[in-house]
Design a protein around this motif. Structure first.
Motif, short mmCIF file in Angstrom:
data_model
loop_
_atom_site.label_atom_id
_atom_site.label_comp_id
_atom_site.label_asym_id
_atom_site.label_seq_id
_atom_site.Cartn_x
_atom_site.Cartn_y
_atom_site.Cartn_z
N GLN A 105 0.85 -1.19 0.05
CA GLN A 105 0.00 -0.11 -0.09
C GLN A 105 1.04 1.37 0.04
N ARG A 106 2.00 1.38 0.81
CA ARG A 106 2.74 2.55 0.83
C ARG A 106 3.51 2.69 -0.59
N VAL A 107 3.88 1.30 -1.12
CA VAL A 107 4.42 1.43 -2.67
C VAL A 107 3.46 2.15 -3.38
N LEU A 108 2.11 1.77 -3.48
CA LEU A 108 1.10 2.21 -4.27
C LEU A 108 0.82 3.88 -3.86
N ARG A 134 1.30 6.53 -6.87
CA ARG A 134 0.52 7.41 -7.16
C ARG A 134 1.18 9.07 -6.92
N SER A 135 1.86 9.24 -5.68
CA SER A 135 2.16 10.70 -5.35
C SER A 135 3.22 11.10 -6.51
N LEU A 136 4.28 9.94 -6.84
CA LEU A 136 5.03 10.18 -7.94
C LEU A 136 4.59 10.61 -9.32
N GLU A 137 3.44 9.67 -9.61
CA GLU A 137 2.92 9.95 -10.86
C GLU A 137 2.24 11.22 -10.80
N SER A 138 1.49 11.63 -9.94
CA SER A 138 0.82 12.91 -9.34
C SER A 138 1.91 14.19 -9.85
#
Length: 334
Positions: free
Chosen positions: A89-92, A96-100
């Motif tokens: 979940q932390r990786v996800l 998501r934060s990186l993609e954002s």
């Protein structure tokens, strides 16, 4: 108060995480196992005298010990599963934060790129306008002044030339200089703003460019134009003229041993297609020349500014191909 409660809650969760981690569980299991084994043996030795009952209790002890091992394995595996799920979940979340952040930076870069393109196009428009004004000033004002100076010199020669042959020679030399100045001014005005475009249109402008190129390049040059009569459009015609001019200039500067140049202009499906091909060194060496890259980018931007495109590629067998495709009915993209 709320912050202290939150911190206290986080502290309790961290304590539980630490308590139920695999290492503490193993330590607790070993301690409980020792207590169980030693305690049951002591109880059996001191309180059970029947051998059969003692044997049965040893069997029960073994079964309970196996159960404890199973419970330990269950807790360890369950904890590992939860840890993996939390890690996943932390990786996800990080993904998501990186993609954002990447999307945000990409959007900012795209906006900056579009702003730079708009600025470049406006600068091109301003530059062409200034060139047009300067060319008109050179052609009209300076041309008129030079013509007046030439007439004055001719008048002086006619008045005083018979009395002194030296005056005639000096005035003739001055007239030659004036003619040379006038030609330089006229050529400069033509380079700043090709008046032939305004006077005779795109076809005549391209023909004049090719004629000048033939005189300077000294190679076989074929021009074929199949567009007929088309309505004039200042921006569109100027874009195609400058693309052709830049292409021929690049051939003169960078194409190496050029022996054949092909220029074709036609209309296909509502677009004006301009193609300039040569058999020189090709676009490969141009990648190491910043000035050539600027010229290629300039051609692309000029085509894009009038709703078209310009592609520079290498020809099979050597050489360069420049293909410009511009709508006949111009659409400006800001």
């Amino acid at each position: 108060m709320v912050q202290s409660r939150t911190q206290s809650k986080i502290g309790d969760e961290q304590k539980r995480e630490l308590l139920w981690s695999p290492i503490p569980l193993v330590v607790i299991f070993v301690a409980v196992s020792l207590l169980w084994i030693l305690g049951t043996d002591w109880l059996v030795q001191h309180f059970v005298s029947d051998p059969e009952l003692a044997s049965g209790l040893q069997t029960v002890k073994g079964i309970v010990y196996i159960g404890l091992i199973a419970v330990l394995i269950f807790f360890v595996l369950n904890r590992a599963r939860k840890s993996l799920r939390a890690m996943h979940q932390r990786v996800l979340d990080e993904q998501r934060s990186l993609e954002s952040r990447v999307q945000e930076r990409t959007r900012e870069l795209l906006e900056s790129y579009m702003q730079l393109r708009m600025l470049a196009r406006r600068l091109d428009v301003m530059r062409d306008t200034e060139r047009k004004n300067l060319s008109r000033e050179l052609h009209d004002q300076m041309g008129s002044d030079i013509t007046g100076l030439k007439l004055d010199l001719v008048s002086i020669r006619d008045q005083f030339g018979e009395a002194d042959s030296g005056v005639v020679a000096s005035i003739d030399a001055a007239l030659e200089l004036v003619d040379s100045i006038y030609k330089s001014v006229r050529d400069l005005a033509a380079k700043l703003r090709p008046a032939i475009l305004d006077d005779f249109g795109l076809v005549a402008g391209i023909e004049a460019l090719v004629d000048d190129f033939r005189g300077r390049a000294g190679c076989q040059t074929e021009l074929r134009i199949d567009i007929g009569e088309i309505a004039r459009d200042e921006s569109r015609d100027m874009a195609l003229y400058r693309i052709c001019q830049e292409s021929l200039t690049n051939i003169l500067k960078h194409a190496g041993a050029v022996t054949d140049v092909q220029i074709r202009m036609s209309i296909d499906k509502g677009n004006i297609k301009l193609m300039i091909e040569d058999n020189g060194a090709g676009p490969g060496p141009l990648r190491d020349r910043p000035e050539s890259q600027v010229g290629v980018v300039g051609m692309r931007e000029r085509a894009a500014a009038v709703g078209g495109s310009c592609i520079v590629t290498a020809r099979e067998g050597g050489g360069t191909a420049v293909r410009a495709d511009v709508p006949l009915a111009r659409t400006v993209h800001e």
